[in-house]
Design a protein around this motif. Structure first.
Motif, short mmCIF file in Angstrom:
data_model
loop_
_atom_site.label_atom_id
_atom_site.label_comp_id
_atom_site.label_asym_id
_atom_site.label_seq_id
_atom_site.Cartn_x
_atom_site.Cartn_y
_atom_site.Cartn_z
N THR A 27 -7.15 -78.72 -38.05
CA THR A 27 -7.12 -79.29 -36.71
C THR A 27 -8.56 -79.45 -36.23
O THR A 27 -9.37 -78.55 -36.42
CB THR A 27 -6.35 -78.36 -35.75
OG1 THR A 27 -5.03 -78.17 -36.27
CG2 THR A 27 -6.25 -78.94 -34.34
N SER A 28 -8.88 -80.59 -35.65
CA SER A 28 -10.26 -80.74 -35.18
C SER A 28 -10.40 -80.22 -33.76
O SER A 28 -9.44 -80.13 -32.99
CB SER A 28 -10.74 -82.19 -35.32
OG SER A 28 -9.94 -83.02 -34.55
N VAL A 29 -11.64 -79.85 -33.44
CA VAL A 29 -12.00 -79.32 -32.13
C VAL A 29 -13.09 -80.23 -31.57
O VAL A 29 -14.10 -80.47 -32.24
CB VAL A 29 -12.57 -77.89 -32.24
CG1 VAL A 29 -12.98 -77.35 -30.86
CG2 VAL A 29 -11.57 -76.95 -32.91
N LEU A 30 -12.86 -80.77 -30.40
CA LEU A 30 -13.90 -81.58 -29.73
C LEU A 30 -14.06 -81.03 -28.32
O LEU A 30 -13.06 -80.82 -27.61
CB LEU A 30 -13.51 -83.07 -29.68
CG LEU A 30 -13.49 -83.83 -31.01
CD1 LEU A 30 -13.03 -85.27 -30.80
CD2 LEU A 30 -14.85 -83.81 -31.69
N GLY A 31 -15.28 -80.77 -27.92
CA GLY A 31 -15.53 -80.22 -26.59
C GLY A 31 -14.79 -78.90 -26.38
O GLY A 31 -14.34 -78.61 -25.28
N GLY A 32 -14.64 -78.12 -27.45
CA GLY A 32 -13.98 -76.82 -27.34
C GLY A 32 -12.47 -76.87 -27.25
O GLY A 32 -11.80 -75.86 -27.07
N ALA A 58 -7.82 -86.02 -39.64
CA ALA A 58 -8.17 -85.17 -38.50
C ALA A 58 -9.68 -84.93 -38.43
O ALA A 58 -10.23 -84.80 -37.34
CB ALA A 58 -7.44 -83.84 -38.61
N SER A 59 -10.36 -84.90 -39.57
CA SER A 59 -11.79 -84.60 -39.52
C SER A 59 -12.67 -85.84 -39.47
O SER A 59 -13.82 -85.76 -39.06
CB SER A 59 -12.18 -83.74 -40.73
OG SER A 59 -11.83 -84.39 -41.92
N SER A 60 -12.12 -87.02 -39.85
CA SER A 60 -12.95 -88.24 -39.82
C SER A 60 -12.49 -89.22 -38.75
O SER A 60 -13.10 -90.27 -38.58
CB SER A 60 -12.94 -88.92 -41.19
OG SER A 60 -11.65 -89.45 -41.47
N PHE A 61 -11.38 -88.89 -38.06
CA PHE A 61 -10.81 -89.76 -37.02
C PHE A 61 -10.50 -91.12 -37.65
O PHE A 61 -9.71 -91.17 -38.56
CB PHE A 61 -11.76 -89.83 -35.83
CG PHE A 61 -12.29 -88.48 -35.41
CD1 PHE A 61 -11.41 -87.52 -34.91
CD2 PHE A 61 -13.62 -88.12 -35.60
CE1 PHE A 61 -11.86 -86.25 -34.56
CE2 PHE A 61 -14.08 -86.86 -35.26
CZ PHE A 61 -13.20 -85.92 -34.73
N VAL A 62 -11.19 -92.18 -37.17
CA VAL A 62 -11.04 -93.50 -37.80
C VAL A 62 -12.42 -93.85 -38.35
O VAL A 62 -13.39 -93.87 -37.59
CB VAL A 62 -10.60 -94.57 -36.78
CG1 VAL A 62 -10.50 -95.95 -37.44
CG2 VAL A 62 -9.28 -94.18 -36.12
N THR A 63 -12.54 -94.06 -39.65
CA THR A 63 -13.84 -94.36 -40.26
C THR A 63 -13.74 -95.61 -41.13
O THR A 63 -12.86 -95.71 -41.98
CB THR A 63 -14.33 -93.15 -41.09
OG1 THR A 63 -14.45 -92.02 -40.22
CG2 THR A 63 -15.68 -93.42 -41.74
#
Ligand code: PLP
Length: 283
Positions: A34-39, A243-248
């Protein structure tokens, strides 16, 4: 770093798992990232639901309720001061004398979580540069919809890509792309977003589900069907999600440029929409 092992929060040096653990001996285990962005956690509910499904397909059950699992995630994020990064979770069938048959019901599962700090996770150079991919045969087992820790072949695929001067590999079965080594694969032809239909051949990406929903909400056309490497090379755009690269964006496939060889507009827009909405609904 503080990690979680079977109910305890420990410094990573003190965390241990049995050498008889079936995750170690048989890859008898499932995981989530699971990714964490802004905590905050991105799409925790989606990851918890898929964990439940993966465990169920293997005759295991959730080690605790989803809300308790969310609390463990939150505590690790807080204790390790994670602003941007990832949380890895693994559940194994536990430790038992080595035997192919599953151990008796009631054998304690092994549950491990740890964090990985990734400052600037959402503004990786790959998002601006795009990725180069090569195609390789899909030599994995037939239940890729279960998120097991059998990652040796995808790992080898990444190494084959590196050796070829590329970033990643798209796997091909019966002439059609299944998915990337650790991501779902897409092309854009005309204004249509095309990605492989769900089934046992691919992992049901949590990011895939969110991105397709958001694309439809933004009135973009989506088609769920398989495609070939030749069709991808001739497409206007290509991209991956995870989850770790979002859209790339993907800009090169087996040495052939996709479109003009630069990241596509639709992939860029989808990345923007995905990051914006995911951060807004993060928990
Ligand atoms: N496909 C494979 C084989 C994966 O390993 C992953 C993620 O690790 C994905 C797809 C993308 O899934 P998600 O969007 O849930 O990260």
């Amino acid at each position: 770093r503080t990690v979680y092992v079977n109910g305890e929060y420990l410094p990573e040096e003190r965390a241990t798992v049995s050498i008889f653990d079936r995750g170690f001996l048989f890859a008898d285990a499932v995981y989530e990232v699971t990714s964490v962005l802004g905590g905050k956690l991105i799409d925790f509910d989606g990851h918890a639901a898929r964990l439940d499904r993966s465990l169920g397909e293997l005759g295991m059950s959730m080690p605790m309720e989803a809300e308790a699992l969310r609390d463990v995630h939150h505590r690790l994020v807080a204790e390790n001061g994670i602003e941007d990064g990832l949380i890895y979770l693994q559940v194994t069938r536990g430790a038992a004398d080595r035997d192919f048959a599953f151990p008796e019901a009631g054998t304690a599962q092994t549950v491990v979580l740890f964090t990985q700090s990734k400052p600037g996770l959402a503004d990786s150079p790959a998002a601006k540069m795009g990725l180069k991919v090569i195609s390789i045969p899909d030599a994995r087992w037939g239940r890729r919809d279960i998120k097991t820790v059998q990652l040796l072949y995808p790992s080898m695929g990444k190494m084959m890509a590196k050796a070829a001067g590329a970033d990643d590999a798209w796997m091909v079965e019966d002439g059609h792309v299944t998915e990337g080594t650790s991501n779902n694969a897409y092309i854009v032809t005309g204004r249509k977003i095309v990605t492989r239909q769900l089934g046992q051949e691919i992992l049901h990406g949590i990011t895939r589900a969110a991105v397709l929903r958001m694309a439809r909400e933004a009135q973009m056309e989506v088609e769920e069907r398989s495609f070939t490497i030749e069709e991808a090379q001739a497409a206007d755009e290509a991209f991956i999600t995870s989850a770790s690269s979002f859209v790339t964006p993907v800009v090169e496939i087996d040495g052939a440029k996709v479109g003009d060889g630069t990241p596509g507009k639709i992939a860029a827009r989808l990345r923007e929409i995905y990051l914006e909405e995911s951060k807004r609904t993060a928990s």
